[in-house]
Design an enzyme around this catalytic site. Sequence first.
Site, PDB file in Angstrom:
ATOM      1  N   ASP A 155       0.950  -1.282  -0.022  1.00 54.09           N
ATOM      2  CA  ASP A 155      -0.066  -0.187   0.289  1.00 54.09           C
ATOM      3  C   ASP A 155       1.082   1.305  -0.044  1.00 54.09           C
ATOM      4  O   ASP A 155       0.657   2.266   0.556  1.00 54.09           O
ATOM      5  CB  ASP A 155      -1.039  -0.058   1.585  1.00 54.09           C
ATOM      6  N   LYS A 157       1.989   4.816  -0.717  1.00 51.74           N
ATOM      7  CA  LYS A 157       1.424   5.740  -1.587  1.00 51.74           C
ATOM      8  C   LYS A 157       2.016   6.688  -0.996  1.00 51.74           C
ATOM      9  O   LYS A 157       2.734   6.807   0.593  1.00 51.74           O
ATOM     10  CB  LYS A 157      -0.209   5.367  -2.095  1.00 51.74           C
ATOM     11  N   ASN A 160       1.731   7.264   3.074  1.00 49.26           N
ATOM     12  CA  ASN A 160       2.760   6.544   3.743  1.00 49.26           C
ATOM     13  C   ASN A 160       3.850   6.826   4.082  1.00 49.26           C
ATOM     14  O   ASN A 160       4.823   5.681   3.910  1.00 49.26           O
ATOM     15  CB  ASN A 160       2.166   5.083   3.318  1.00 49.26           C
ATOM     16  N   ASP A 173       3.569   2.450   7.817  1.00 52.10           N
ATOM     17  CA  ASP A 173       1.108   2.014   7.671  1.00 52.10           C
ATOM     18  C   ASP A 173       1.609   0.407   7.232  1.00 52.10           C
ATOM     19  O   ASP A 173       1.306   0.329   6.077  1.00 52.10           O
ATOM     20  CB  ASP A 173       0.850   2.505   6.326  1.00 52.10           C
ATOM     21  N   THR A 212      -4.984   1.265  -1.805  1.00 49.76           N
ATOM     22  CA  THR A 212      -5.693   2.312  -1.778  1.00 49.76           C
ATOM     23  C   THR A 212      -5.451   2.861  -3.444  1.00 49.76           C
ATOM     24  O   THR A 212      -4.122   2.504  -4.814  1.00 49.76           O
ATOM     25  CB  THR A 212      -4.972   3.201  -1.481  1.00 49.76           C
TER      26      THR A 212
END
Length: 324
Positions: A155, A157, A160, A173, A212
Amino acid sequence: QDRGAAVAVRQEVDANGKTVARYIKKGVRDFSFGNTLGEGSYSTVVFATDRQTLKEYAIKILDKRHIIKEKKVKYVNIEKDTLNRLTDHPGIVRLYYTFQDERSLYFVLDLCKGGELLGVLKRMTTFDEECTRFYGAQILDTIDYMHKRGVIHRDLKPENVLLDHQMYVKITDFGTAKILKTRRPEESTSSIPPIDSSDLPEEERASSFVGTAEYVSPELLTEKNACKASDLWAFGCIIYQLLAGRPPFKAGNEYQTFQKIVQLDYEFPIGFPAVARDLVERLLVLEPARRLQIEHIKNHEFFDGISWGAELWKQKAPRLKAYV
Ligand SMILES: C[C@@H](Nc1nc2c(c3cc(-c4cn[nH]c4)ccc13)C(=O)N=C/C2=C\CC1CC1)C(C)(C)C
């Protein structure tokens, strides 16, 4: 009682005069809490100071009842196991202690005073090539470290990617990370190139939907399987976003965003630097096995001038400038 690592040892003399080591665990009372720094879906990250050492930390607080009700216990354990596994790299948010009281779980972590990369990018609108190169290199160096320890983030992004007091990258995260099964011992010698999970049999690849919308890789949407190359797809999206000021795949709703991804439907804004464009085009490739792998990315012309390894985490972060 939480069995997290005992964090301090005090010498004491017991009843019959013998010196014993007394293991002391940190608890809520050892910290004074300050402002909320960020809100996750199942957690709050709060500024805190250790009363004894005056050291500053970020403490992630999770409500136990909420986690159990929302069936997120697995994610909390994945995050703790992953953070306990990724302990010696400057690009990973460090977990110092964990403890709990009747209501909450507490993760004591590195404080990242620069906040989220997304917030900085929004204030700058775009990063110039030098900043994109520096932050891209630190993020890639950290992904390389994670992958070599069999962890896929899944994840990645800009939210994070945090920045510390030196404006260095700290990736965070890991609740949706995947820990790949360790390789059979005989294959652990360094002479054999590390297996990229995309050439592992099906069951050895990660297999649960996360991520996401704007950064999800096509293989996660079509085969429900993430692999190491999925993090490099997200990396491609981040490089694009730093220079363009927006992610490559963004539509009115998640479903339309997913359609753009699987159709590789994106274009570069006018003036997008040609060398960066070449790199992004070799990362945003639908077939995971055909995506550039980390060693090739490091050798790409876009990263000319970057010295990979310790030097990357010693040099001063470039002053943030927008790409105009
Ligand atoms: C992405 C995350 N946001 C944040 N997570 C962390 C921060 C953090 C700090 C600021 C900040 C600092 N100064 N000004 C803003 C703003 C947002 C933060 C920090 O210092 N240390 C560890 C963190 C997270 C580690 C934990 C996941 C293991 C969400 C939104 C999920 C809470």
